[in-house]
Scaffold this motif. Structure first.
Motif, PDB file in Angstrom:
ATOM      1  N   UNK A   4       0.847  -1.191   0.000  1.00 30.35           N
ATOM      2  CA  UNK A   4       0.000   0.000   0.000  1.00 30.35           C
ATOM      3  C   UNK A   4       0.883   1.242   0.000  1.00 30.35           C
ATOM      4  N   UNK A   5       0.394   2.290  -0.601  1.00 31.03           N
ATOM      5  CA  UNK A   5       1.155   3.531  -0.678  1.00 31.03           C
ATOM      6  C   UNK A   5       0.221   4.702  -0.420  1.00 31.03           C
ATOM      7  N   UNK A  30      -6.101  -7.386  -5.013  1.00 33.54           N
ATOM      8  CA  UNK A  30      -6.578  -6.071  -4.594  1.00 33.54           C
ATOM      9  C   UNK A  30      -7.590  -6.185  -3.460  1.00 33.54           C
ATOM     10  N   UNK A  31      -8.530  -7.109  -3.576  1.00 37.18           N
ATOM     11  CA  UNK A  31      -9.553  -7.267  -2.541  1.00 37.18           C
ATOM     12  C   UNK A  31      -8.948  -7.717  -1.222  1.00 37.18           C
ATOM     13  N   UNK A  83      -6.947   3.344  -5.548  1.00 39.54           N
ATOM     14  CA  UNK A  83      -6.451   3.091  -6.891  1.00 39.54           C
ATOM     15  C   UNK A  83      -5.607   1.820  -6.853  1.00 39.54           C
ATOM     16  N   UNK A  84      -5.499   1.173  -8.003  1.00 38.71           N
ATOM     17  CA  UNK A  84      -4.664  -0.022  -8.096  1.00 38.71           C
ATOM     18  C   UNK A  84      -3.651   0.187  -9.199  1.00 38.71           C
ATOM     19  N   UNK A  85      -2.392  -0.144  -8.898  1.00 33.64           N
ATOM     20  CA  UNK A  85      -1.317  -0.016  -9.882  1.00 33.64           C
ATOM     21  C   UNK A  85      -1.002  -1.409 -10.431  1.00 33.64           C
ATOM     22  N   UNK A 139       1.348  -3.824  -8.502  1.00 36.75           N
ATOM     23  CA  UNK A 139       0.475  -4.598  -7.641  1.00 36.75           C
ATOM     24  C   UNK A 139       0.147  -3.907  -6.328  1.00 36.75           C
ATOM     25  N   UNK A 140       0.360  -2.588  -6.262  1.00 41.23           N
ATOM     26  CA  UNK A 140       0.111  -1.846  -5.028  1.00 41.23           C
ATOM     27  C   UNK A 140      -1.236  -1.135  -5.074  1.00 41.23           C
ATOM     28  N   UNK A 141      -1.797  -0.924  -3.888  1.00 39.29           N
ATOM     29  CA  UNK A 141      -3.026  -0.161  -3.734  1.00 39.29           C
ATOM     30  C   UNK A 141      -2.656   1.240  -3.259  1.00 39.29           C
TER      31      UNK A 141
END
Length: 441
Positions: free
Chosen positions: A228-229, A269-270, A297-299, A303-305
């Motif tokens: 996560x970021x 993501x979930x 948002x999803x990258x 693979x980060x949220x």
């Protein structure tokens, strides 16, 4: 400076009378779409069939258009309704209402320029190398613009709509009056504490100085993990009505439901969002309580949220954290006596409630914890759990079982948890809840 401003931007209604007029028009559109029979069913609260409300797509489109133009607290309520209306509304109406999450109308250039000049000064353009006048997002409280500062920083500027902060109180009063007039409230319920809490939270969300502090705190709690970021605040470009932060790219997380994304990405993501919700509650004691899908948002490359919008960030009292831990433990063990004690402690049940209502409520709680007792990943894509919950809950509602609301802070926390489940459902994801819960129970 770059790009032209969209021509369809319309001024944000700011006066109480003007906003009341727009709300009245929105209500008229909705009433037209429901029809006389639907209005009578709503007013009497006697429709216990569980059948979705039949609202014409044309009328619902007019309704959401009006909310999108109003912005502010009224649109916020519409966004909450859009979290998942497919079991209540027709699929067409639910889809149209769902567009409210990311389609507030941008304000016209004249209003935008006035805000920028007020907050940054008459020579505000000199502070930027590039400023994209077309907003990358517009929501209920403000709109977001991408900009490059004179020293080369890539920023996202969250700019508040003029008059929205000042209209919160009148919007809430108007919505409360509308709900009472149409009989949209449980019989005998005292909604004043909940309205007061919603009013307080909306005022907090409109305070960008508070959001900047919450964002910085949350960023420290998340740390530098790979999953996560959180964007960093740029205080030299932030004011009371403009919040400047790192510009972080990604796709809206609910867009992962599209066929172009693989199931593994939806599952990842979930699971990340659900794990984050549990960390907020049990590890941080600080929860961002707005479940709007647009806040994630999803990258795909990393693979980060990406986590956005911390206006609705609140500390959770230790007693409520303990109450949820006890309730989850009891539900997973199917211990109805312990579930009842925890529900009373959290304010979801009354000591003097009739036995038949208590048993029905415990049945509902047991049903809602189905995914927590499931061994291995629970497949939200094939489950009809939410339909069953809606049907059971509607019956309890009509029987007057919800005449007492729990502590407002607990309700808004529940809203965040429910929002995470709704996202899992939207993505048709597989989530291993017992595995995610294990470290905290």
């Amino acid at each position: 400076m770059t790009d032209t401003y969209p021509k369809h931007g319309r001024a944000v209604p700011s006066s109480r009378l003007n906003r009341l007029w727009h709300l009245g028009r929105a209500t008229t559109d909705l009433a037209t779409g429901i029809g006389m029979r639907g209005l009578l069913d709503l007013a009497r609260r006697g429709d216990a069939t569980g059948e979705p409300l039949q609202i014409s797509p044309e009328a619902f489109q007019r309704f959401t258009n009006r909310l999108a133009r109003m912005r502010g607290a009224v649109m916020k309520v519409g966004q909450l309704l859009s979290m998942d209306g497919s079991d209540v509304l027709t699929p067409e109406a639910a889809a149209i209402l769902g567009t409210l999450c990311n389609r507030a109308e941008p304000m016209p250039l004249s209003q935008l320029a006035a805000v920028l000049e007020t907050e940054y000064g008459a020579n505000w353009k000199q502070r930027f190398k590039r400023f994209h006048f077309t907003p990358v997002a517009a929501a209920s409280i403000g709109q977001v613009h991408r900009a490059e500062t004179a020293d080369g920083r890539q920023l996202a500027l969250k700019i508040q709509f003029p008059g929205v902060r000042e209209s919160i109180d009148s919007d809430m009063d108007n919505l409360g009056a509308l709900g009472r007039a149409l009989g949209w409230l449980p019989r005998g319920v005292d909604l004043k504490p909940m309205i007061a809490e919603a009013r307080r939270q909306l005022h907090q969300e409109a305070d960008y100085t508070h959001e900047a502090q919450a964002l910085a705190t949350y960023r420290r709690l998340i740390g530098d993990g790979a999953d996560c970021i959180v964007p960093e605040v740029h205080h030299d470009f932030s004011t009371g009505r403009i919040l400047a932060m790192d510009f972080l790219d990604g796709v809206a997380i609910d867009q992962l439901a599209a066929p172009s994304f693989k199931r593994q990405e939806r599952d990842r993501a979930a699971n990340l969002v659900m794990e984050l919700v549990l960390r907020e509650l049990f590890a941080f004691g600080l929860v961002q309580t707005d479940p709007n899908f647009g806040n994630f948002l999803y990258q795909p490359d990393s693979g980060r949220v990406v986590l956005l919008d911390f206006g609705a960030t609140h500390p959770v009292p230790p007693a409520i954290v303990a109450g949820y831990r006890d309730l989850i433990r009891a539900a997973m063990a199917e211990d109805r006596h312990a579930m009842h004690r925890s529900a009373i402690a959290l304010g979801f049940a009354r000591e003097d409630a009739p036995a038949i209502q208590v048993e029905a409520m415990l049945d509902l709680m047991g049903l809602s914890s189905e995914m927590m007792r499931h061994q291995g990943p629970y497949d939200f894509g094939v489950s009809d759990l939410f339909k069953r919950l809606y049907e059971r809950g509607r019956q309890l509602y009509n029987d007057g079982a919800f005449s007492q609301l729990p502590d407002p802070s607990s309700v808004f926390l529940y809203r965040k948890i429910l929002g995470a489940f709704m996202l899992c459902r939207r993505l048709r994801a597989r989530v291993d809840l017992p595995h995610l819960l294990a470290p905290y129970l």
